[in-house]
Design an enzyme around this catalytic site. Structure first.
Site, mmCIF file in Angstrom:
data_model
loop_
_atom_site.group_PDB
_atom_site.id
_atom_site.type_symbol
_atom_site.label_atom_id
_atom_site.label_comp_id
_atom_site.label_asym_id
_atom_site.label_seq_id
_atom_site.Cartn_x
_atom_site.Cartn_y
_atom_site.Cartn_z
ATOM 1 N N LYS A 21 76.952 2.779 83.109
ATOM 2 C CA LYS A 21 76.913 1.356 82.741
ATOM 3 C C LYS A 21 77.900 1.049 81.611
ATOM 4 O O LYS A 21 78.630 0.056 81.661
ATOM 5 C CB LYS A 21 75.479 0.972 82.357
ATOM 6 C CG LYS A 21 74.490 1.071 83.520
ATOM 7 C CD LYS A 21 73.110 0.602 83.129
ATOM 8 C CE LYS A 21 72.381 1.595 82.254
ATOM 9 N NZ LYS A 21 72.073 2.870 82.953
ATOM 10 N N THR A 22 77.928 1.898 80.591
ATOM 11 C CA THR A 22 78.883 1.693 79.504
ATOM 12 C C THR A 22 80.314 1.835 80.014
ATOM 13 O O THR A 22 81.208 1.055 79.642
ATOM 14 C CB THR A 22 78.627 2.704 78.371
ATOM 15 O OG1 THR A 22 77.278 2.584 77.922
ATOM 16 C CG2 THR A 22 79.569 2.466 77.205
ATOM 17 N N ASP A 31 74.160 -2.558 75.047
ATOM 18 C CA ASP A 31 73.340 -1.556 75.722
ATOM 19 C C ASP A 31 71.882 -1.758 75.323
ATOM 20 O O ASP A 31 71.589 -2.284 74.244
ATOM 21 C CB ASP A 31 73.813 -0.163 75.326
ATOM 22 C CG ASP A 31 73.316 0.917 76.275
ATOM 23 O OD1 ASP A 31 72.772 0.567 77.338
ATOM 24 O OD2 ASP A 31 73.484 2.111 75.959
ATOM 25 N N THR A 65 67.888 0.078 81.182
ATOM 26 C CA THR A 65 67.160 0.965 82.083
ATOM 27 C C THR A 65 65.798 0.383 82.437
ATOM 28 O O THR A 65 65.081 0.946 83.257
ATOM 29 C CB THR A 65 66.952 2.345 81.423
ATOM 30 O OG1 THR A 65 66.259 2.165 80.174
ATOM 31 C CG2 THR A 65 68.292 3.009 81.140
ATOM 32 N N ARG A 99 76.609 11.839 84.077
ATOM 33 C CA ARG A 99 76.490 12.430 82.737
ATOM 34 C C ARG A 99 75.933 13.841 82.819
ATOM 35 O O ARG A 99 76.388 14.745 82.097
ATOM 36 C CB ARG A 99 75.612 11.558 81.854
ATOM 37 C CG ARG A 99 75.423 12.125 80.441
ATOM 38 C CD ARG A 99 74.661 11.163 79.543
ATOM 39 N NE ARG A 99 75.490 10.019 79.208
ATOM 40 C CZ ARG A 99 75.028 8.779 79.113
ATOM 41 N NH1 ARG A 99 73.757 8.525 79.368
ATOM 42 N NH2 ARG A 99 75.831 7.796 78.781
#
Length: 349
Positions: free
Chosen positions: A67-68, A112, A161, A220
């Site tokens: 997302k980032t 975020d 999330t 990740r």
């Protein structure tokens, strides 16, 4: 326990610099999420043709899916700056006002964990998103007055999330909402190859496959496993990540062939061995493994559901036959665990 898990999708403090070097800069470099990328390409082209900033974008999904990275990619595609912050970091309305007034025209503001914004901060954000202005109160008591500050037109990219925890008024102000899904094995393999090239790591295709298959559908995690395999290979196998080196390295970390670690096994074994396969409530599962219920539901359960190892029912969670088989436990006789029950007639006793 969650923060220490190598398979957690949440970033560790020391990973910030490393992740920055591995992140793609443009959509053509971004691997996976093809539907979202296609829609964003159209939105970017249309905004550039009109000479306007992008609509506000909300990205949601499990941690570690990019997302980032997507926010920085949008800024690069629009040739503007990206300002990055998080919901918990914006404690007061003044903090948000300072961020907004320092934006340039067209900039991307990425927040975020946007679901963790306080209600007072959200109230400031509403007119900023709709009217590109903020209303500030100066003074106190009878002498207080409201001042409206105009803002440059900007794009807010929010990430969360916990989509359901975002208030409806805030949700409705986003022009585009996208859910990031878990990555398939082929996409993860491409990510591992790209990251290995960036990190100058020698890796064989069998090593790529081993890492991709255990990365839980999360980029990740794939990059984190790649670095752990690199460490093992540099010490034990001359620096090349072979299939055998990857299996040995990941085996030492107690990560099995499907990407489950000891915590996942504890969850499944608690349901199967302590509660006869379920159904059992999430709070009871959490208590049995000394973990928080929210952590079990948000961190461990999604991947087990994706694998088909758990089934959600109105009565609670149930372990499926696949979970029994993966753990090497003989399923109970009768109907398959987690499978459908035979339909009963209204007149059955």
């Amino acid at each position: 326990m969650t923060d220490e898990r190598i398979l957690s999708g949440r970033p560790e403090n020391e990973e910030v610099t490393i992740e920055a070097s591995l992140r793609p800069r443009f959509l053509d470099e971004y691997i996976g999420q093809p539907r979202i990328k296609d829609n964003l390409r159209i939105a970017i082209a249309a905004a550039q043709k009109r000479g306007e900033p992008l609509d506000h974008v909300l990205l949601y999904g499990p941690p570690g899916l990019g997302k980032t990275t997507m926010a920085t990619v949008l800024a690069n595609e629009m040739r503007v700056q990206a300002r990055i912050t998080s919901g918990p970091a914006i404690e007061r309305a003044g903090d948000l006002a300072a961020l907004l007034t320092n934006l340039e025209a067209g900039d991307v503001l990425f927040i975020d964990e946007i679901h963790r914004l306080s209600r007072n901060v959200e109230e400031i954000l509403y007119p900023a998103m709709e009217d590109y202005a903020i209303d500030l109160m100066l003074g106190k008591g009878a002498g207080a007055r409201s001042v409206r500050l105009n803002l440059p037109r900007f794009t807010l990219v929010g990430a969360t999330t916990r989509y359901a925890m975002i208030s409806p008024p805030l949700r409705d102000r986003f022009g585009a909402v996208y859910r990031l899904d878990y990555y398939d094995r082929d996409a993860l393999a491409d990510i591992v190859r790209r990251s290995a090239k960036v990190l100058n790591v020698r890796i064989e295709e069998e090593g790529v496959s081993e890492i991709a298959s255990r990365a839980r559908g999360t980029p990740r995690v794939a990059n984190r496993l790649l670095r752990r395999c690199r460490d093992y290979a540099e010490v034990m196998t001359g620096g090349t990540i072979t299939g055998e080196a990857a299996r040995e390295a990941l085996g030492r970390l107690e990560i099995d062939s499907l990407g489950l670690d000891d915590v996942d096994h504890k969850v499944l074994r608690a349901i199967i061995e302590k509660f006869r396969g379920g159904p059992v409530g999430i709070a009871t599962i959490a208590a049995s493994i000394s973990e928080e219920a929210d952590t079990v539901e948000d961190v461990y359960e999604p991947y087990l559901l994706q694998l088909g190892f758990l089934e959600r029912t109105p009565q609670g969670r149930k372990a499926t036959r696949a979970a029994y088989e993966h753990l090497g436990i003989t399923p109970p006789s009768g109907s398959p665990p987690g499978g459908p029950r035979p339909q009963r007639s209204l007149f059955d006793p």
